[in-house]
Design an enzyme around this catalytic site. Structure first.
Site, mmCIF file in Angstrom:
data_model
loop_
_atom_site.group_PDB
_atom_site.id
_atom_site.type_symbol
_atom_site.label_atom_id
_atom_site.label_comp_id
_atom_site.label_asym_id
_atom_site.label_seq_id
_atom_site.Cartn_x
_atom_site.Cartn_y
_atom_site.Cartn_z
ATOM 1 C CG PHE A 93 8.740 -0.292 -3.913
ATOM 2 C CD1 PHE A 93 9.409 -0.576 -2.656
ATOM 3 C CD2 PHE A 93 8.226 -1.165 -4.799
ATOM 4 C CE1 PHE A 93 9.009 -1.959 -2.196
ATOM 5 C CE2 PHE A 93 7.914 -2.378 -4.274
ATOM 6 C CZ PHE A 93 8.262 -2.667 -2.970
ATOM 7 C CE1 TYR A 115 7.635 3.907 0.876
ATOM 8 C CE2 TYR A 115 7.245 5.153 -1.112
ATOM 9 C CZ TYR A 115 8.087 4.257 -0.356
ATOM 10 O OH TYR A 115 9.077 3.579 -0.934
ATOM 11 C CG ASP A 149 -0.328 0.137 2.480
ATOM 12 O OD1 ASP A 149 0.820 -0.014 2.666
ATOM 13 O OD2 ASP A 149 -0.988 0.535 3.543
ATOM 14 C CG HIS A 177 9.423 -6.144 1.132
ATOM 15 N ND1 HIS A 177 10.030 -5.058 1.549
ATOM 16 C CD2 HIS A 177 8.388 -5.805 0.541
ATOM 17 C CE1 HIS A 177 9.133 -3.882 1.161
ATOM 18 N NE2 HIS A 177 8.262 -4.735 0.364
#
Length: 219
Positions: A78, A67, A65, A187
């Site tokens: 990202f 920031y 989701d 990740h």
């Protein structure tokens, strides 16, 4: 909800946009923007689609989701706006790109330059309340973005799907590995970065794109 998909995506997702759940989702999101500070700004919610037309698509990178800090989210997973400090995960992505391809680490964390080359930077959930991560979880965005992945899987050939972490890997299970290249690793967050580094996903992506006659990405 005044968030409009660009034509190349609208045509392929029209049936999904007419589903009852999507009406409930848009009503929820409208109310959230009226009552709270929500990111990204309304006009940027579908930014990933605006910068990457369906016909130009080569690579899909899945996030979770947006920031949830002020000024960070710009509708691309990202990615952060110009002038915003790079979050730890993004810093680690740039470190891996440098180690993998030799590309210099940029000052800007804005990934619009990737999107314009055919990289769909898709979060699973497209909105979030300020300072409340996952606050818009299970409201319908996941169903919508599953449909996006399914449309790509069915209607495109030889797309690279980059799946970092268990969440993205679960979401990407529907992708046909005989039709597309699927790259998986840990990740890039600080919690799992040691397992993320040296995954060579960026060089592997470009090698594959060249093999299938597509222009590689300038990371």
């Amino acid at each position: 909800m005044d968030m409009i998909l660009p034509p190349s995506w609208q045509a392929r997702l029209a049936k999904e946009l007419d589903q009852p759940y999507f009406k409930q989702l848009t009503d929820f999101v409208d109310a959230e923007y009226q009552q709270y500070t929500v990111y990204p700004p309304r006009e940027l919610v579908f930014n990933a689609f605006h910068y990457c037309a369906f016909d130009d698509l080569k690579v899909v990178i899945l996030g979770q989701d947006p920031y949830h800090g002020a000024g960070q989210a710009n509708g691309l997973c990202f990615s952060v706006n110009d002038g915003i400090k790079q979050p730890p995960s993004l810093k680690n992505i740039f470190k891996e790109i440098h180690a993998d391809t030799g590309t210099l680490i940029p000052d800007s964390g804005n990934l619009e330059r990737w999107a314009k080359q055919g990289v769909l930077l898709l979060n699973s959930i497209l909105t979030v309340r300020e300072s409340e991560p996952a606050s818009h979880k299970n409201k319908g965005w996941e169903q919508f973005t599953d449909a996006v992945i399914q449309v790509i899987n069915e209607q495109k050939q030889q797309i690279v799907f980059i799946l970092w972490g268990n969440y993205a890997q679960q979401k990407g299970k529907i992708v046909n590995k005989n039709q597309h290249l699927v790259l998986k690793s840990a990740h890039p967050s600080p919690f799992s970065v040691k397992k993320f580094m040296d995954n060579h996903h960026f060089s592997q992506t470009n090698q594959y794109l060249q093999q299938v006659g597509k222009t590689p990405i300038l990371w």
